[in-house]
Design an enzyme around this catalytic site. Structure first.
Site, PDB file in Angstrom:
ATOM      1  N   HIS A 120       0.159  -0.831  -7.192  1.00  0.00           N
ATOM      2  CA  HIS A 120       0.386  -1.237  -5.982  1.00  0.00           C
ATOM      3  C   HIS A 120       1.922  -1.854  -5.984  1.00  0.00           C
ATOM      4  O   HIS A 120       1.938  -2.723  -6.564  1.00  0.00           O
ATOM      5  CB  HIS A 120      -0.616  -2.122  -5.384  1.00  0.00           C
ATOM      6  CG  HIS A 120      -0.192  -2.477  -4.034  1.00  0.00           C
ATOM      7  ND1 HIS A 120       0.422  -2.082  -3.093  1.00  0.00           N
ATOM      8  CD2 HIS A 120      -0.178  -3.813  -3.334  1.00  0.00           C
ATOM      9  CE1 HIS A 120       0.710  -2.646  -1.997  1.00  0.00           C
ATOM     10  NE2 HIS A 120       0.330  -3.790  -2.128  1.00  0.00           N
ATOM     11  N   CYS A 121       2.730  -1.333  -5.051  1.00  0.00           N
ATOM     12  CA  CYS A 121       4.041  -1.834  -5.346  1.00  0.00           C
ATOM     13  C   CYS A 121       4.897  -1.902  -6.648  1.00  0.00           C
ATOM     14  O   CYS A 121       4.683  -0.887  -7.413  1.00  0.00           O
ATOM     15  CB  CYS A 121       4.087  -3.303  -4.712  1.00  0.00           C
ATOM     16  SG  CYS A 121       5.669  -3.939  -4.001  1.00  0.00           S
ATOM     17  N   THR A 122       5.275  -3.038  -6.929  1.00  0.00           N
ATOM     18  CA  THR A 122       5.904  -3.183  -8.242  1.00  0.00           C
ATOM     19  C   THR A 122       5.182  -3.116  -9.406  1.00  0.00           C
ATOM     20  O   THR A 122       5.347  -3.301 -10.492  1.00  0.00           O
ATOM     21  CB  THR A 122       6.919  -4.579  -8.195  1.00  0.00           C
ATOM     22  OG1 THR A 122       6.142  -5.633  -7.740  1.00  0.00           O
ATOM     23  CG2 THR A 122       7.949  -4.264  -7.241  1.00  0.00           C
ATOM     24  N   ALA A 123       3.595  -3.050  -9.272  1.00  0.00           N
ATOM     25  CA  ALA A 123       2.716  -2.852 -10.310  1.00  0.00           C
ATOM     26  C   ALA A 123       2.999  -1.431 -11.211  1.00  0.00           C
ATOM     27  O   ALA A 123       2.540  -1.648 -12.308  1.00  0.00           O
ATOM     28  CB  ALA A 123       1.328  -2.917  -9.940  1.00  0.00           C
ATOM     29  N   THR A 140       7.658   3.244  -5.927  1.00  0.00           N
ATOM     30  CA  THR A 140       7.536   1.698  -5.941  1.00  0.00           C
ATOM     31  C   THR A 140       8.464   1.333  -4.567  1.00  0.00           C
ATOM     32  O   THR A 140       8.762   2.294  -4.046  1.00  0.00           O
ATOM     33  CB  THR A 140       8.193   0.932  -7.532  1.00  0.00           C
ATOM     34  OG1 THR A 140       7.654  -0.163  -7.220  1.00  0.00           O
ATOM     35  CG2 THR A 140       9.603   1.096  -7.131  1.00  0.00           C
TER      36      THR A 140
END
Length: 330
Positions: A120-123, A140
């Site tokens: 999720h996102c910057t993961a 991202t």
């Protein structure tokens, strides 16, 4: 809460994903964790017949995990629980350029043994450290696209989408797109009706196409015409009608060029792409809920014939309508 296997809804006993682990690190972003809990940690609701998962939150070291927004987490599980997960979700953290090597190694090992991995996102940076983005489409949050490209030049980063599902790797654009990506995965595993039921519970749209733009760069200019919202509702109620750009532009009292530009500005998609997606979504519902032949469904949703439905359905879903029905029919 974990339900005994014989108490699980019937759909949850026939699909691949049953054990879900969400990984958090120091600096964990609360919305990322919350969105995963909303989709994967719900108890059984008899009125929805929703799937229930063996859900765990894990960290490199059990105990206190620093949060990013003025409160911390207490996590009971360590990375050992990842070994049993069918789906591993990685939550973003405030310092995304310093992912835990232990978490990256656990994610890589999970992928190697066959688990699906969702960042999720910057993961997505964790997946990059795990070596899972090389040669793979991914995304991202738009603010961090340049960093992702610079750090992992072998990745095929798409900056203009809500999420990307490439094989067993899913990456999302962040914030609300995390829900979109999670609902997409739920849809892939359990069908359109289950995903729509989950979306209704969360009071969010049941589906936003992953290819939709992350954001609209320019505001739609003021004009005398109404928003396209009423037209979109009309389209959904009349999918079998002639819905080419010229016909829709006339209904919206615009020129075809102005209509196409405004449609893209308001929806993030072209009229043809948006209508085609809605027709496929309706076909999914009919395949799940009726035993009508594919030829009848094609006409009901506005495709010229069964062959056209099969073509577009396979492009969107990767399987034929018949295969989809065998897997998801109620």
């Amino acid at each position: 809460m974990t339900w005994p296997v014989d108490f699980l809804p019937h759909r949850a006993q026939t699909r691949r994903v049953r054990n879900v682990v969400v990984l958090v690190q120091d600096g964990a972003e609360p919305f990322g964790l919350g969105s995963m809990c909303e989709v994967w940690a719900e108890p059984y609701h008899p009125e929805d017949d929703n799937p229930v998962f063996d859900f765990k939150v894990a960290a490199p070291r059990p105990g206190r995990v620093r949060g990013a927004s003025g409160f911390d987490l207490h996590v009971e599980h360590g990375l050992d629980v990842v070994e049993q997960a069918d789906l591993v979700c990685v939550c973003p953290k405030r310092d995304h350029l310093a992912p835990s090597p232990e978490v990256a190694a656990a994610v890589a090992a999970a992928y190697e043994r066959g688990a699906t991995v969702f960042a999720h996102c910057t993961a997505a940076f964790v997946l990059g450290e795990a070596g899972l983005l090389d040669g793979r489409r991914c995304t991202t949050h738009w603010r961090h696209v340049a960093e992702l490209v610079e750090r992992f030049p072998a990745a095929e980063v798409d900056p203009d989408v809500l999420y990307v599902h490439d094989g067993r790797v899913v990456t999302g654009a962040g914030s609300a797109a995390g829900l979109d990506a999670a609902l997409h995965l739920l849809r892939e595993e359990f069908g359109a009706a289950t995903a729509a039921s989950a979306a209704r519970r969360m009071v969010v749209p049941p589906h936003r196409d992953g290819g939709q733009a992350q954001f609209i760069a320019h505001a739609v200019p003021d004009c005398d015409a109404e928003t396209l919202g009423p037209l979109l509702s009309w389209i959904l109620e009349n999918l079998a009608a002639d819905l080419d750009v010229e016909s829709l532009a006339r209904r919206a009292l615009m020129s075809p060029r102005t209509f196409a530009r405004r449609f893209r500005a308001e929806t993030g998609a072209t009229p043809h792409a948006w209508v085609t997606r809605q027709r496929v979504l309706r076909a999914e519902h009919l395949l799940e809920r009726t035993d009508r032949p594919v030829e009848w469904i094609a006409g009901e949703v506005g495709f010229a014939n069964a062959a056209t439905l099969r073509h577009h359905f396979a492009r969107v879903r990767g399987v034929s309508p018949q295969a989809y029905r065998r897997q998801f029919a109620c």
